[in-house]
Design a protein around this motif. Structure first.
Motif, PDB file in Angstrom:
ATOM      1  N   ALA A  18       0.821  -1.206   0.000  1.00 56.19           N
ATOM      2  CA  ALA A  18       0.000   0.000   0.000  1.00 56.19           C
ATOM      3  C   ALA A  18       0.861   1.265   0.000  1.00 56.19           C
ATOM      4  CB  ALA A  18      -0.926  -0.010   1.209  1.00 56.19           C
ATOM      5  N   MET A  19       2.127   1.136   0.307  1.00 63.99           N
ATOM      6  CA  MET A  19       3.007   2.309   0.371  1.00 63.99           C
ATOM      7  C   MET A  19       3.357   2.835  -1.026  1.00 63.99           C
ATOM      8  SD  MET A  19       4.129   2.469   3.819  1.00 63.99           S
ATOM      9  CE  MET A  19       5.607   3.366   3.641  1.00 63.99           C
ATOM     10  N   VAL A  20       3.466   1.945  -2.018  1.00 64.93           N
ATOM     11  CA  VAL A  20       3.849   2.350  -3.365  1.00 64.93           C
ATOM     12  C   VAL A  20       2.647   2.192  -4.289  1.00 64.93           C
ATOM     13  CG1 VAL A  20       5.406   1.905  -5.288  1.00 64.93           C
ATOM     14  CG2 VAL A  20       6.211   1.571  -2.953  1.00 64.93           C
ATOM     15  N   VAL A  21       2.173   3.320  -4.823  1.00 63.93           N
ATOM     16  CA  VAL A  21       1.022   3.281  -5.712  1.00 63.93           C
ATOM     17  C   VAL A  21       1.401   3.978  -7.009  1.00 63.93           C
ATOM     18  CG1 VAL A  21      -1.357   4.020  -6.048  1.00 63.93           C
ATOM     19  CG2 VAL A  21      -0.595   3.290  -3.790  1.00 63.93           C
ATOM     20  N   ASP A  22       1.283   3.268  -8.111  1.00 62.84           N
ATOM     21  CA  ASP A  22       1.550   3.830  -9.428  1.00 62.84           C
ATOM     22  C   ASP A  22       0.207   4.245 -10.032  1.00 62.84           C
ATOM     23  OD1 ASP A  22       2.362   4.518 -11.933  1.00 62.84           O
ATOM     24  OD2 ASP A  22       3.166   2.553 -12.476  1.00 62.84           O
ATOM     25  N   PRO A  23      -0.024   5.560 -10.223  1.00 66.22           N
ATOM     26  CA  PRO A  23      -1.327   6.001 -10.719  1.00 66.22           C
ATOM     27  C   PRO A  23      -1.692   5.448 -12.093  1.00 66.22           C
ATOM     28  CG  PRO A  23       0.084   7.890 -10.185  1.00 66.22           C
ATOM     29  CD  PRO A  23       0.870   6.653  -9.948  1.00 66.22           C
ATOM     30  N   SER A  24      -0.694   5.280 -12.969  1.00 63.49           N
ATOM     31  CA  SER A  24      -1.020   4.773 -14.305  1.00 63.49           C
ATOM     32  C   SER A  24      -1.434   3.306 -14.243  1.00 63.49           C
ATOM     33  CB  SER A  24       0.137   5.013 -15.272  1.00 63.49           C
ATOM     34  OG  SER A  24       0.912   3.909 -15.511  1.00 63.49           O
ATOM     35  N   GLU A  25      -0.803   2.504 -13.361  1.00 65.46           N
ATOM     36  CA  GLU A  25      -1.215   1.110 -13.234  1.00 65.46           C
ATOM     37  C   GLU A  25      -2.581   1.014 -12.553  1.00 65.46           C
ATOM     38  OE1 GLU A  25       0.527  -3.273 -12.576  1.00 65.46           O
ATOM     39  OE2 GLU A  25       1.278  -1.807 -11.143  1.00 65.46           O
ATOM     40  N   GLU A  26      -2.839   1.897 -11.609  1.00 66.42           N
ATOM     41  CA  GLU A  26      -4.149   1.903 -10.946  1.00 66.42           C
ATOM     42  C   GLU A  26      -5.250   2.256 -11.952  1.00 66.42           C
ATOM     43  OE1 GLU A  26      -5.012   0.897  -7.832  1.00 66.42           O
ATOM     44  OE2 GLU A  26      -2.937   0.225  -7.765  1.00 66.42           O
ATOM     45  N   HIS A  27      -4.958   3.190 -12.868  1.00 68.49           N
ATOM     46  CA  HIS A  27      -5.924   3.549 -13.913  1.00 68.49           C
ATOM     47  C   HIS A  27      -6.191   2.342 -14.817  1.00 68.49           C
ATOM     48  CE1 HIS A  27      -8.031   5.861 -16.932  1.00 68.49           C
ATOM     49  NE2 HIS A  27      -7.215   5.344 -17.854  1.00 68.49           N
ATOM     50  N   LEU A  28      -5.131   1.627 -15.201  1.00 66.82           N
ATOM     51  CA  LEU A  28      -5.292   0.434 -16.036  1.00 66.82           C
ATOM     52  C   LEU A  28      -6.065  -0.657 -15.305  1.00 66.82           C
ATOM     53  CD1 LEU A  28      -1.823   0.224 -17.756  1.00 66.82           C
ATOM     54  CD2 LEU A  28      -4.016   0.367 -18.904  1.00 66.82           C
ATOM     55  N   LYS A  29      -5.786  -0.816 -14.026  1.00 66.07           N
ATOM     56  CA  LYS A  29      -6.481  -1.834 -13.226  1.00 66.07           C
ATOM     57  C   LYS A  29      -7.984  -1.532 -13.201  1.00 66.07           C
ATOM     58  CE  LYS A  29      -4.432  -3.896  -9.539  1.00 66.07           C
ATOM     59  NZ  LYS A  29      -3.942  -4.021  -8.161  1.00 66.07           N
ATOM     60  N   ALA A  30      -8.321  -0.255 -13.063  1.00 64.45           N
ATOM     61  CA  ALA A  30      -9.730   0.145 -13.069  1.00 64.45           C
ATOM     62  C   ALA A  30     -10.341  -0.015 -14.463  1.00 64.45           C
ATOM     63  CB  ALA A  30      -9.864   1.588 -12.599  1.00 64.45           C
ATOM     64  N   GLU A  31      -9.578   0.337 -15.502  1.00 65.59           N
ATOM     65  CA  GLU A  31     -10.075   0.242 -16.882  1.00 65.59           C
ATOM     66  C   GLU A  31     -10.353  -1.204 -17.289  1.00 65.59           C
ATOM     67  OE1 GLU A  31      -8.623   1.341 -21.424  1.00 65.59           O
ATOM     68  OE2 GLU A  31      -7.706   2.392 -19.731  1.00 65.59           O
ATOM     69  N   PHE A  32      -9.517  -2.134 -16.828  1.00 63.16           N
ATOM     70  CA  PHE A  32      -9.663  -3.538 -17.209  1.00 63.16           C
ATOM     71  C   PHE A  32     -10.277  -4.396 -16.096  1.00 63.16           C
ATOM     72  CE2 PHE A  32      -6.482  -2.021 -20.215  1.00 63.16           C
ATOM     73  CZ  PHE A  32      -6.991  -2.522 -21.404  1.00 63.16           C
ATOM     74  N   ALA A  33     -10.897  -3.770 -15.109  1.00 58.49           N
ATOM     75  CA  ALA A  33     -11.544  -4.522 -14.031  1.00 58.49           C
ATOM     76  C   ALA A  33     -12.687  -5.347 -14.603  1.00 58.49           C
ATOM     77  CB  ALA A  33     -12.065  -3.562 -12.960  1.00 58.49           C
ATOM     78  N   GLY A  34     -12.702  -6.625 -14.287  1.00 59.46           N
ATOM     79  CA  GLY A  34     -13.770  -7.516 -14.744  1.00 59.46           C
ATOM     80  C   GLY A  34     -13.630  -7.989 -16.183  1.00 59.46           C
ATOM     81  N   VAL A  35     -12.538  -7.639 -16.852  1.00 59.89           N
ATOM     82  CA  VAL A  35     -12.335  -8.038 -18.250  1.00 59.89           C
ATOM     83  C   VAL A  35     -11.623  -9.395 -18.282  1.00 59.89           C
ATOM     84  CG1 VAL A  35     -11.155  -7.453 -20.408  1.00 59.89           C
ATOM     85  CG2 VAL A  35     -12.230  -5.650 -19.053  1.00 59.89           C
ATOM     86  N   LYS A  36     -12.254 -10.387 -18.909  1.00 63.62           N
ATOM     87  CA  LYS A  36     -11.616 -11.694 -19.060  1.00 63.62           C
ATOM     88  C   LYS A  36     -10.659 -11.686 -20.244  1.00 63.62           C
ATOM     89  CE  LYS A  36     -15.289 -14.560 -17.197  1.00 63.62           C
ATOM     90  NZ  LYS A  36     -16.195 -15.677 -17.460  1.00 63.62           N
ATOM     91  N   ARG A  37     -11.114 -11.122 -21.357  1.00 60.59           N
ATOM     92  CA  ARG A  37     -10.319 -11.035 -22.581  1.00 60.59           C
ATOM     93  C   ARG A  37     -10.556  -9.667 -23.197  1.00 60.59           C
ATOM     94  NH1 ARG A  37      -8.015 -15.325 -23.378  1.00 60.59           N
ATOM     95  NH2 ARG A  37      -8.739 -17.403 -22.986  1.00 60.59           N
TER      96      ARG A  37
END
Length: 112
Positions: A46-65
């Motif tokens: 939780a100490m290191v947060v990369d905003p661009s990876e967090e944005h991608l994680k949110a963008e692809f949340a629930g995506v199987k393919r």
């Protein structure tokens, strides 16, 4: 025990350069698309947060393919281990104009 393959995929979408790590990459049954499955997101503290990876994680949340147009893909590499997914701005530092990527098929062109 077999080691699962890891792929680094670089592609352009909406004027940004995406770099994703996935376990599955292949030709899609939809013409002109590359299929990505099992997108890998690193588990960090939780100490290191990369905003661009967090944005991608949110963008692809629930995506199987996800299906990426073939002409948007810049590069696919098989790598030893996963890295950090990121989005960066596409910049032209050389001052040259590049017309890449271009569509595979452009309707309306006359054949002579």
């Amino acid at each position: 025990m077999t080691k699962k393959r890891v792929y680094r995929i670089k592609f352009i979408s909406q004027g940004k350069l995406y770099e994703l790590f996935a376990r599955e990459v292949g030709q899609s049954t939809m013409y002109g698309f590359v299929e990505l499955g099992e997108i890998i997101f690193g588990e960090k503290s939780a100490m290191v947060v990369d905003p661009s990876e967090e944005h991608l994680k949110a963008e692809f949340a629930g995506v199987k393919r996800t299906y990426i147009p073939m002409h948007s893909i810049l590069r696919i590499d098989e790598v030893n281990k996963e890295g950090i997914n990121k989005i960066t701005e596409v910049t032209n530092t050389e001052g040259n104009i590049a017309v890449f990527p271009s569509p595979l098929y452009t309707p309306g062109k006359d054949k002579k």
